[in-house]
Write a protein that holds these residues in place. Sequence first.
Motif, PDB file in Angstrom:
ATOM      1  N   GLU A 133      -8.282  15.243   5.437  1.00 51.65           N
ATOM      2  CA  GLU A 133      -9.396  14.485   6.006  1.00 51.65           C
ATOM      3  C   GLU A 133     -10.520  15.437   6.387  1.00 51.65           C
ATOM      4  O   GLU A 133     -10.272  16.509   6.945  1.00 51.65           O
ATOM      5  N   TYR A 134     -11.749  15.006   6.083  1.00 52.72           N
ATOM      6  CA  TYR A 134     -12.927  15.829   6.338  1.00 52.72           C
ATOM      7  C   TYR A 134     -13.893  15.110   7.266  1.00 52.72           C
ATOM      8  O   TYR A 134     -14.002  13.885   7.239  1.00 52.72           O
ATOM      9  N   LYS A 143     -10.424  18.878  12.064  1.00 54.31           N
ATOM     10  CA  LYS A 143     -10.695  18.458  10.690  1.00 54.31           C
ATOM     11  C   LYS A 143     -11.649  19.441  10.022  1.00 54.31           C
ATOM     12  O   LYS A 143     -12.415  20.137  10.677  1.00 54.31           O
ATOM     13  N   LYS A 144     -11.596  19.445   8.699  1.00 55.18           N
ATOM     14  CA  LYS A 144     -12.485  20.291   7.936  1.00 55.18           C
ATOM     15  C   LYS A 144     -13.831  19.585   7.750  1.00 55.18           C
ATOM     16  O   LYS A 144     -13.934  18.387   7.930  1.00 55.18           O
ATOM     17  N   GLY A 194       0.789  -1.216   0.000  1.00 52.47           N
ATOM     18  CA  GLY A 194       0.000   0.000   0.000  1.00 52.47           C
ATOM     19  C   GLY A 194       0.827   1.274   0.000  1.00 52.47           C
ATOM     20  O   GLY A 194       2.045   1.267  -0.127  1.00 52.47           O
ATOM     21  N   PHE A 195       0.103   2.357   0.163  1.00 54.00           N
ATOM     22  CA  PHE A 195       0.705   3.681   0.135  1.00 54.00           C
ATOM     23  C   PHE A 195      -0.032   4.540   1.144  1.00 54.00           C
ATOM     24  O   PHE A 195      -1.253   4.517   1.224  1.00 54.00           O
ATOM     25  N   HIS A 196       0.701   5.289   1.938  1.00 52.79           N
ATOM     26  CA  HIS A 196       0.089   6.180   2.918  1.00 52.79           C
ATOM     27  C   HIS A 196       0.441   7.617   2.552  1.00 52.79           C
ATOM     28  O   HIS A 196       1.604   8.011   2.627  1.00 52.79           O
ATOM     29  N   ASN A 197      -0.559   8.363   2.143  1.00 54.21           N
ATOM     30  CA  ASN A 197      -0.350   9.742   1.729  1.00 54.21           C
ATOM     31  C   ASN A 197      -0.349  10.644   2.958  1.00 54.21           C
ATOM     32  O   ASN A 197      -1.372  10.829   3.615  1.00 54.21           O
ATOM     33  N   VAL A 198       0.811  11.216   3.267  1.00 51.67           N
ATOM     34  CA  VAL A 198       0.921  12.070   4.450  1.00 51.67           C
ATOM     35  C   VAL A 198       0.264  13.429   4.229  1.00 51.67           C
ATOM     36  O   VAL A 198       0.008  14.153   5.196  1.00 51.67           O
TER      37      VAL A 198
END
Length: 147
Positions: free
Chosen positions: A73-74, A106-107, A65-69
Amino acid sequence: MNLQDVKAAGLKRKRKKRLGCGLGSGHGKTSGRGTKGAGSRSGAETGLYFEGGQMPLVRRIPKRGFHNVFKKEYEVINVEALAGLKEKEITPEVLQKAGLINGGGKKVKVLGKGELKGPIIIHAHRFSQGAIHKIVAAGGEAKVIPC
């Protein structure tokens, strides 16, 4: 029970290992470190994941996998939840007080599930197209909070 029946508490006292005190002490010469190898050298400390030179488990197992730093997040909320509020102008602070969002920095994004009964002004960071159509159709206004 008499005084002679009282025994001292079973305290375990182990003598300190005195290293390098001659061959007769049992801890002389190599001082319990054995001969040769990293453990026998001064200052030799192994890392947390060191496994004696074999490839550590952390490096052997496959990475997935890949974790986008940089992922944004909403907190997601639907239009039907906003319809139940008595407020005419809804902000993230109002939603947090009502318990509809956690508000941990969070938005807020508004989605279009459900219907609105009356005109309300909604302040949020993002809106779905369906939510905007339903808010405007009810006579309200969708205001985007700049990020």
